[in-house]
Each structure stands twice: as C-alpha cells, then as structure tokens.
Scaffold this motif. Structure first.
Motif, short mmCIF file in Angstrom:
data_model
loop_
_atom_site.label_atom_id
_atom_site.label_comp_id
_atom_site.label_asym_id
_atom_site.label_seq_id
_atom_site.Cartn_x
_atom_site.Cartn_y
_atom_site.Cartn_z
N MET A 1 0.85 -1.20 0.00
CA MET A 1 0.00 0.00 0.00
C MET A 1 0.88 1.25 0.00
N SER A 2 0.52 2.22 -0.81
CA SER A 2 1.26 3.47 -0.84
C SER A 2 0.82 4.36 0.33
N LEU A 3 1.65 5.33 0.65
CA LEU A 3 1.34 6.27 1.72
C LEU A 3 0.18 7.16 1.28
N ARG A 4 -0.84 7.24 2.14
CA ARG A 4 -2.05 8.00 1.80
C ARG A 4 -2.46 8.86 2.99
N PHE A 5 -3.02 10.03 2.69
CA PHE A 5 -3.51 10.94 3.72
C PHE A 5 -4.91 11.44 3.35
N TYR A 6 -5.70 11.72 4.37
CA TYR A 6 -6.96 12.41 4.14
C TYR A 6 -6.65 13.89 3.96
N ASP A 7 -6.95 14.40 2.78
CA ASP A 7 -6.67 15.79 2.43
C ASP A 7 -7.94 16.60 2.63
N THR A 8 -7.91 17.55 3.57
CA THR A 8 -9.08 18.37 3.87
C THR A 8 -9.57 19.10 2.63
N SER A 9 -8.64 19.58 1.80
CA SER A 9 -9.04 20.37 0.63
C SER A 9 -9.77 19.51 -0.41
N ALA A 10 -9.40 18.24 -0.52
CA ALA A 10 -10.05 17.35 -1.48
C ALA A 10 -11.21 16.59 -0.85
N ARG A 11 -11.27 16.59 0.49
CA ARG A 11 -12.28 15.85 1.25
C ARG A 11 -12.29 14.37 0.89
N GLN A 12 -11.08 13.84 0.74
CA GLN A 12 -10.92 12.41 0.47
C GLN A 12 -9.47 12.00 0.75
N VAL A 13 -9.25 10.70 0.83
CA VAL A 13 -7.91 10.17 1.02
C VAL A 13 -7.18 10.18 -0.32
N ARG A 14 -5.95 10.67 -0.31
CA ARG A 14 -5.14 10.76 -1.53
C ARG A 14 -3.79 10.12 -1.33
N TYR A 155 -12.60 31.47 -3.04
CA TYR A 155 -12.65 31.61 -1.58
C TYR A 155 -13.73 30.70 -1.00
N GLY A 156 -13.36 29.94 0.03
CA GLY A 156 -14.30 29.04 0.69
C GLY A 156 -14.13 27.58 0.31
N GLU A 157 -13.28 27.28 -0.68
CA GLU A 157 -13.16 25.90 -1.15
C GLU A 157 -12.53 24.98 -0.11
N LEU A 158 -11.54 25.46 0.64
CA LEU A 158 -10.91 24.60 1.64
C LEU A 158 -11.91 24.18 2.71
N SER A 159 -12.68 25.13 3.22
CA SER A 159 -13.64 24.86 4.28
C SER A 159 -15.00 24.43 3.74
N ASN A 160 -15.11 24.32 2.41
CA ASN A 160 -16.35 23.86 1.77
C ASN A 160 -17.51 24.81 2.04
N TRP A 254 -3.57 19.10 2.84
CA TRP A 254 -3.96 19.75 4.10
C TRP A 254 -4.39 18.68 5.10
N LEU A 255 -3.65 18.57 6.20
CA LEU A 255 -3.95 17.59 7.25
C LEU A 255 -4.35 18.31 8.52
N HIS A 256 -5.46 17.89 9.11
CA HIS A 256 -5.97 18.55 10.31
C HIS A 256 -6.25 17.53 11.41
N ASN A 257 -5.71 17.80 12.59
CA ASN A 257 -5.98 16.92 13.73
C ASN A 257 -7.25 17.34 14.46
N GLY A 258 -7.94 16.36 15.06
CA GLY A 258 -9.14 16.64 15.82
C GLY A 258 -8.83 17.34 17.13
N MET A 259 -9.88 17.84 17.76
CA MET A 259 -9.74 18.61 18.98
C MET A 259 -9.67 17.72 20.22
N LEU A 260 -9.05 18.23 21.25
CA LEU A 260 -9.08 17.61 22.56
C LEU A 260 -10.09 18.39 23.39
N LYS A 261 -11.12 17.69 23.87
CA LYS A 261 -12.24 18.34 24.54
C LYS A 261 -12.32 17.91 26.00
N VAL A 262 -13.05 18.70 26.77
CA VAL A 262 -13.37 18.36 28.17
C VAL A 262 -14.87 18.49 28.31
N GLY A 263 -15.54 17.39 28.61
CA GLY A 263 -16.99 17.43 28.71
C GLY A 263 -17.66 17.86 27.43
#
Length: 465
Positions: A1-14, A155-160, A254-263
C-alpha cells in the motif's frame, strides 16, 4: 500500500506524491504564545511528530517548519494587563512551549520562525497582492491593509463554503470594502508595537504571517500543511486565498488533527478547562501522557477524562514492563531494521496509529509468552520489532528521551545512588535484619522510588502518577 492521507481540501484520502522525489516538506501552524501550552496544543504537536518520524523512517528527507506567532491582540492584552513589554510575554511563553515539546518527546523542527522576524517577507507578499488587484490599503492612511475576498473566486473551497455563506471577518473596521475582507496588516494604535511599511506603521495580520513564513522556508509550493481542525476557517482558508492570489501554489495536502475536549467542549483557556503540561506530568509520566495524546487517530476528537488518562498510562506500562523483563532475561536487544508489514500498512493508511498500537500490544503478548516458554529467539525478535515500532511512535522506553522517563544522564546518577541503597537492603536481609531492610525500602518509597523484588533481584523505578 502506498502512503495515503486524508486531504481536507479534497475531502478524500489521496496518495502522497511529494513535489521532489525523496523529500517531504511540512509546515505546521505552531503556537500563539500569549499563555503557556495546555495538552490540547501539544496533542497537535505529538500527532505531527509521529507523521514526521514516519516520513523519515520511509526514507524522506523531511524539512519541518513550525512557526511561532509572537505578536497579536491577545499577547498585547496580556502584556498590558501585567504592565510588561509584549516581547516579555512572548518570550516566556515560547520557552514554555519549547519545554513542553521537549518533555513530550517531540523532535525539534528544522526551522521555527517567529512572525516578528519576517516583516520584510510580509511586506513583499502584500505588495504582490495589491499589484494583482487582490488587496487594498484602507483610506485615510490608517495603515490597515485588507485582502479583497470578492476578488478571489475560489474563496471558501478549503472549508467547503460558498463565498456568499462566509460570515463577516472578525477584523472590524469601517473602511473595508466588504465585511468579509480580512486584515493583512493592522495599522498602529497608540502604545502598541509597530513596524514601518509603505502603507503606514502597523503589525502583521495573523493569516499573512503563515503564508510568508511557509513559502520562505519551504518554497512557493510545498507538500503538507498541518494544524488543528479549528484552524480550517478562517485561518487556513485565508492562507490559501492570499497565497494562491499572489501566484503561489502553496500546500498540496492539508492535514488537520481533531480537537481535545473536556466534557464535549474544546479545551481553551477562556473556558477555564485547559490543563497545563507541568500539572499533567504530576498525574502521569511524560511518556505516558504522550501515549495518551497520540493513541487515537489524529483526525478524531479526544474527550479528556482522568480515567482514560490512567488507562493509557497502564497500557504503556504493560509495554514497558515486558521490555524491562526481556532486557533482564536477554540483555540489550537493538531495534530491528524494518517494522512488520502490518504496522507499515497501518501508518501508510492515513497515519492509523490505533491499528499500529494494536500490533504493538500483540507483540507484547507474544513476547511475554515466549519469555515464559523460554523461547529466547522469538522473544528477542519481538523486542527488536517493538523497539522500532515504538521509536517511530516516539515511545521507546529503552531509547532517548524516555530511558528512565527523563534525562538519561540524571537516570544514571539516580541509578548509582539507588543501587547503593538496594545493596545495603540486600545485606540487611542477608543478616536477617528485616527492620533495617524495611526502613531502607520505606525511605526509598518516600523519595518516590518504587522497589519490586524479582527472582533476578530487586528492580526499581520512579513511582507512577
């Protein structure tokens, strides 16, 4: 398997295809240093440290740039409230971030630029945007310069988001052409730090600085831009707009990590739910905190709880306990040259750390069985592979910086002193002076040293938690 990432800008794994063969360029939005870091900040650093280590293992020559925002409204407000210069606030908090990165075992970046050290690059970027018709200086010589959102159709394409759905920019001013326009440069206010520009004195806009620093060190186009999911809009959206409008290719993934939340709420100082690193490493050791922050998939949210933190600490201790027993039985075993195929497949699939850790714990179980059954060869094989996998995750207890849970030189000194005490305890037990032996153990316990009697003799470690 090749190295793949979820790309926020494409909204899919590439599939990951670098700009330059054998090289990988990575930019991570770093700290805005108005306060010391909490574990939500450091989660992002741990996630991208694992990414950086995996790219290096795969043979890429990695250039890792992580910026420091050392001037902004929050820093100025803290300085004013404390009655100290703005740079004093920035300096002390940047040191706190650096210490936190080091304590959690994050490798230092290739370069760590500060915003205030790159004003000439920002001025040049603003010039290019004005010349291209994508930015304008505010009327009246206030020093404010804005990006013209309407001039950039993508403008707006990254955040959809559609441009007509975008809310008004937080940069408030009466002389903006469009409420959505955002500040590239903020005109000077009385008593605030400022730098001279062709449009008047002022200071950088938050979004502008990242585009200027990323392209300075990684080039007009580079491979990966990382950051927290909360930065997708407006920060990263604005970075994309101003960089592309200026003619730069900018980030390809574009790679984005999820948030760390409390409650269920995002961890933030303003909410009073942030947890500083010095307090956290009193609850668990630094390596155990790193395990906790890194164990989930980087794109998933973590809802903090004391129970989950302690469960992570216990899980790491199982790994550490096996390696300690194996080292006593087999001697030192060097890391293997290659990781198991299943481990590589997990990390190649969008950095699947949970699946990779499942394999780690499987190796621990198999290794424990091999030790019990006196299968030294198989046990040694498991140890070697474990050390390589754990090294990539930044969790190898037998390698720096985690040998002994801290500074290796200090561990050697403490080991020598504790060994003397344990020898005295063994001598007391040999002459059946159990009161003296117990007294020595009690003194060690009071000093934070846990002693375990094993068939191979006494073993010590720093007390957990």
């Amino acid at each position: 398997m090749s190295l793949r990432f979820y790309d926020t800008s494409a909204r899919q794994v590439r599939d990951f295809v670098p700009l330059r063969e054998g090289c990988a360029s990575l930019y991570l939005c770093g700290a805005t240093v108005q306060a010391p870091p909490h574990i939500g900040h450091i989660r992002s650093s741990v996630n991208f440290d694992i990414l950086r280590r995996w790219l290096t293992y795969l043979g890429y020559d990695v250039t890792f740039c992580r910026n420091v925002t050392d001037i902004d409204d929050k820093i100025i407000n803290v300085a004013a409230a404390e009655g100290v210069p703005w740079w004093q606030v920035s300096e002390r908090n940047q040191r706190a971030f650096t210490q936190a990165y080091d304590v959690l075992g994050c490798l230092p970046p290739t370069v760590e630029p500060r915003a205030t050290g790159h004003v000439p690059e920002m001025i040049e970027l603003i010039r290019r945007l004005i010349d291209a018709g994508h930015a304008y200086a505010a009327r009246g010589g206030s020093g404010d310069v804005y990006f013209d959102v309407a001039s950039y159709r993508a403008y707006g394409e990254l955040s959809n988001q559609r441009p007509d759905q975008v809310e008004e920019s937080a940069d408030q001013a009466g002389d903006k052409r469009d409420p959505r326009d955002f500040a590239l440069w903020k005109g000077a206010k009385p008593g605030e730090p400022s730098w001279e520009t062709p449009w008047g004195r002022g200071r950088p806009g938050w979004h502008l600085e990242c585009s200027a620093m990323a392209t300075k060190y990684l080039g007009p186009s580079f491979d990966i831009h990382g950051g927290g999911l909360d930065l997708v809009f407006p920060h990263h959206e604005n970075e994309v707009a101003q960089s592309h409008a200026a003619g730069d290719g900018f980030a390809r993934y574009w790679l984005h990590n999820g948030m760390l939340k409390v409650g269920g709420e995002k961890m933030a100082k303003s909410l009073g739910n942030s947890m500083r690193i010095p307090q956290m490493v009193e609850k668990v050791r630094p390596v155990e905190l790193r395990y906790y922050l890194g164990q989930a998939h980087y794109r998933s949210a973590i809802d903090y709880s004391e129970a989950a933190l302690q469960e992570a600490a216990v899980a790491y201790q199982r790994i550490e306990g096996f390696l300690t027993r194996a080292t006593e039985a087999l001697g030192e075993v060097a890391p293997a040259e290659r990781v198991p195929a299943e481990f590589a497949a997990a990390l190649d699939d969008d950095l699947g750390v949970p699946q990779a850790l499942a394999l780690v714990h499987g190796h621990v179980r198999e290794g424990n069985t091999a030790l019990t059954a006196e299968g030294a060869e198989k046990a040694a094989e498991r140890v070697a592979e474990l050390r390589t996998m754990l090294g990539i995750l930044g969790l190898d207890p037998l390698g720096a910086p985690w040998a002994g849970g801290g500074d290796h030189g200090l561990r050697e000194v403490v080991d020598a002193l504790v060994s003397v005490a344990l020898e005295q305890r063994q001598a007391a037990r040999g002459r059946k002076d159990y009161a003296a032996a117990d007294a020595i153990r009690d003194r060690l316990t009071e000093a934070g040293i846990a002693v375990e009697d094993t068939p191979q003799g006494p073993r010590w470690d720093l007390k957990r938690g």
